[in-house]
Design a protein around this motif. Structure first.
Motif, mmCIF file in Angstrom:
data_model
loop_
_atom_site.group_PDB
_atom_site.id
_atom_site.type_symbol
_atom_site.label_atom_id
_atom_site.label_comp_id
_atom_site.label_asym_id
_atom_site.label_seq_id
_atom_site.Cartn_x
_atom_site.Cartn_y
_atom_site.Cartn_z
ATOM 1 N N ILE A 8 8.099 3.143 9.861
ATOM 2 C CA ILE A 8 7.361 4.385 9.594
ATOM 3 C C ILE A 8 7.566 5.330 10.768
ATOM 4 O O ILE A 8 7.313 4.969 11.920
ATOM 5 C CB ILE A 8 5.851 4.124 9.389
ATOM 6 C CG1 ILE A 8 5.631 3.315 8.110
ATOM 7 C CG2 ILE A 8 5.088 5.445 9.306
ATOM 8 C CD1 ILE A 8 4.170 2.990 7.845
ATOM 9 N N CYS A 13 4.390 10.745 9.558
ATOM 10 C CA CYS A 13 3.256 10.200 8.809
ATOM 11 C C CYS A 13 2.016 11.072 8.995
ATOM 12 O O CYS A 13 1.628 11.394 10.117
ATOM 13 C CB CYS A 13 2.961 8.774 9.279
ATOM 14 S SG CYS A 13 1.487 8.064 8.511
ATOM 15 N N GLN A 14 1.415 11.443 7.861
ATOM 16 C CA GLN A 14 0.199 12.260 7.881
ATOM 17 C C GLN A 14 -0.985 11.525 7.258
ATOM 18 O O GLN A 14 -2.010 12.138 6.945
ATOM 19 C CB GLN A 14 0.442 13.574 7.125
ATOM 20 C CG GLN A 14 1.518 14.452 7.751
ATOM 21 C CD GLN A 14 1.109 14.932 9.143
ATOM 22 O OE1 GLN A 14 -0.016 15.340 9.366
ATOM 23 N NE2 GLN A 14 2.051 14.864 10.097
ATOM 24 N N GLY A 15 -0.852 10.232 7.053
ATOM 25 C CA GLY A 15 -1.962 9.430 6.562
ATOM 26 C C GLY A 15 -2.264 9.596 5.095
ATOM 27 O O GLY A 15 -3.413 9.490 4.674
ATOM 28 N N HIS A 16 -1.263 9.818 4.267
ATOM 29 C CA HIS A 16 -1.493 9.992 2.827
ATOM 30 C C HIS A 16 -1.882 8.698 2.109
ATOM 31 O O HIS A 16 -2.359 8.746 0.976
ATOM 32 C CB HIS A 16 -0.255 10.594 2.160
ATOM 33 C CG HIS A 16 0.008 12.002 2.567
ATOM 34 N ND1 HIS A 16 -0.800 13.053 2.196
ATOM 35 C CD2 HIS A 16 0.983 12.535 3.342
ATOM 36 C CE1 HIS A 16 -0.326 14.177 2.703
ATOM 37 N NE2 HIS A 16 0.768 13.895 3.409
ATOM 38 N N ALA A 17 -1.621 7.574 2.739
ATOM 39 C CA ALA A 17 -2.099 6.258 2.266
ATOM 40 C C ALA A 17 -1.379 5.706 1.055
ATOM 41 O O ALA A 17 -1.747 4.641 0.561
ATOM 42 C CB ALA A 17 -3.605 6.289 1.989
ATOM 43 N N MET A 18 -0.392 6.387 0.533
ATOM 44 C CA MET A 18 0.308 5.863 -0.637
ATOM 45 C C MET A 18 0.968 4.523 -0.329
ATOM 46 O O MET A 18 1.037 3.649 -1.199
ATOM 47 C CB MET A 18 1.369 6.866 -1.110
ATOM 48 C CG MET A 18 0.799 8.175 -1.607
ATOM 49 S SD MET A 18 -0.355 7.964 -2.966
ATOM 50 C CE MET A 18 0.740 7.326 -4.224
ATOM 51 N N CYS A 19 1.422 4.347 0.878
ATOM 52 C CA CYS A 19 2.157 3.120 1.208
ATOM 53 C C CYS A 19 1.264 1.890 1.077
ATOM 54 O O CYS A 19 1.630 0.934 0.401
ATOM 55 C CB CYS A 19 2.768 3.226 2.605
ATOM 56 S SG CYS A 19 1.611 3.655 3.915
ATOM 57 N N PHE A 20 0.086 1.902 1.680
ATOM 58 C CA PHE A 20 -0.726 0.694 1.602
ATOM 59 C C PHE A 20 -1.523 0.594 0.314
ATOM 60 O O PHE A 20 -2.012 -0.478 -0.019
ATOM 61 C CB PHE A 20 -1.612 0.494 2.836
ATOM 62 C CG PHE A 20 -2.376 1.685 3.293
ATOM 63 C CD1 PHE A 20 -1.874 2.494 4.305
ATOM 64 C CD2 PHE A 20 -3.609 1.969 2.757
ATOM 65 C CE1 PHE A 20 -2.592 3.582 4.757
ATOM 66 C CE2 PHE A 20 -4.332 3.056 3.205
ATOM 67 C CZ PHE A 20 -3.816 3.870 4.210
ATOM 68 N N GLY A 35 -0.412 4.966 8.243
ATOM 69 C CA GLY A 35 0.203 3.724 7.822
ATOM 70 C C GLY A 35 0.864 2.999 8.973
ATOM 71 O O GLY A 35 1.409 3.610 9.888
ATOM 72 N N CYS A 57 5.994 8.245 -0.638
ATOM 73 C CA CYS A 57 5.434 8.841 0.584
ATOM 74 C C CYS A 57 5.746 10.338 0.590
ATOM 75 O O CYS A 57 6.918 10.726 0.614
ATOM 76 C CB CYS A 57 6.028 8.188 1.824
ATOM 77 S SG CYS A 57 5.503 9.014 3.360
ATOM 78 N N GLU A 59 5.609 12.494 2.818
ATOM 79 C CA GLU A 59 6.236 12.997 4.049
ATOM 80 C C GLU A 59 7.615 12.387 4.292
ATOM 81 O O GLU A 59 8.248 12.684 5.310
ATOM 82 C CB GLU A 59 5.330 12.710 5.248
ATOM 83 C CG GLU A 59 3.913 13.228 5.116
ATOM 84 C CD GLU A 59 3.845 14.741 4.998
ATOM 85 O OE1 GLU A 59 4.755 15.420 5.479
ATOM 86 O OE2 GLU A 59 2.870 15.244 4.400
ATOM 87 N N ALA A 61 8.298 9.498 5.289
ATOM 88 C CA ALA A 61 8.180 8.903 6.617
ATOM 89 C C ALA A 61 8.656 7.466 6.673
ATOM 90 O O ALA A 61 8.792 6.908 7.763
ATOM 91 C CB ALA A 61 6.720 8.982 7.084
ATOM 92 N N ILE A 62 8.875 6.843 5.504
ATOM 93 C CA ILE A 62 9.178 5.408 5.474
ATOM 94 C C ILE A 62 10.673 5.204 5.224
ATOM 95 O O ILE A 62 11.273 5.889 4.396
ATOM 96 C CB ILE A 62 8.386 4.718 4.343
ATOM 97 C CG1 ILE A 62 6.897 5.053 4.447
ATOM 98 C CG2 ILE A 62 8.586 3.194 4.404
ATOM 99 C CD1 ILE A 62 6.095 4.631 3.225
#
Ligand code: F3S
Length: 67
Positions: A8, A13-20, A35, A57, A59, A61-62
């Protein structure tokens, strides 16, 4: 195929939380709501879930990188 690990980009990463939300076994959230990668190396069974998280994600970011 060589092993690959999730990464990541902390600057993106802006903390959108889709990953977890989409792959809770592969990602976690830190104290600031961003994340984190909880499973370093991705096996064949986790590849599909990892790819979904990468695609969702907002952004971009992953990434998966060779180890
Ligand atoms: Fe961050 Fe993207 Fe996950 S913005 S919290 S890496 S969905």
């Amino acid at each position: 195929m060589s092993d690959r690990a999730l990464h990541i980009d902390e600057d993106r990463c802006q903390g959108h939380a889709m990953c977890f939300v989409l792959a809770p076994g592969l990602f976690e959230v830190d104290d600031e709501g961003r994340g984190t990668v909880s499973g370093t190396v991705i096996g064949h069974d986790d590849e599909a879930r990892a790819q979904v998280a990468i695609a969702r994600c907002p952004e971009r970011a992953i990434s998966l990188r060779p180890v």
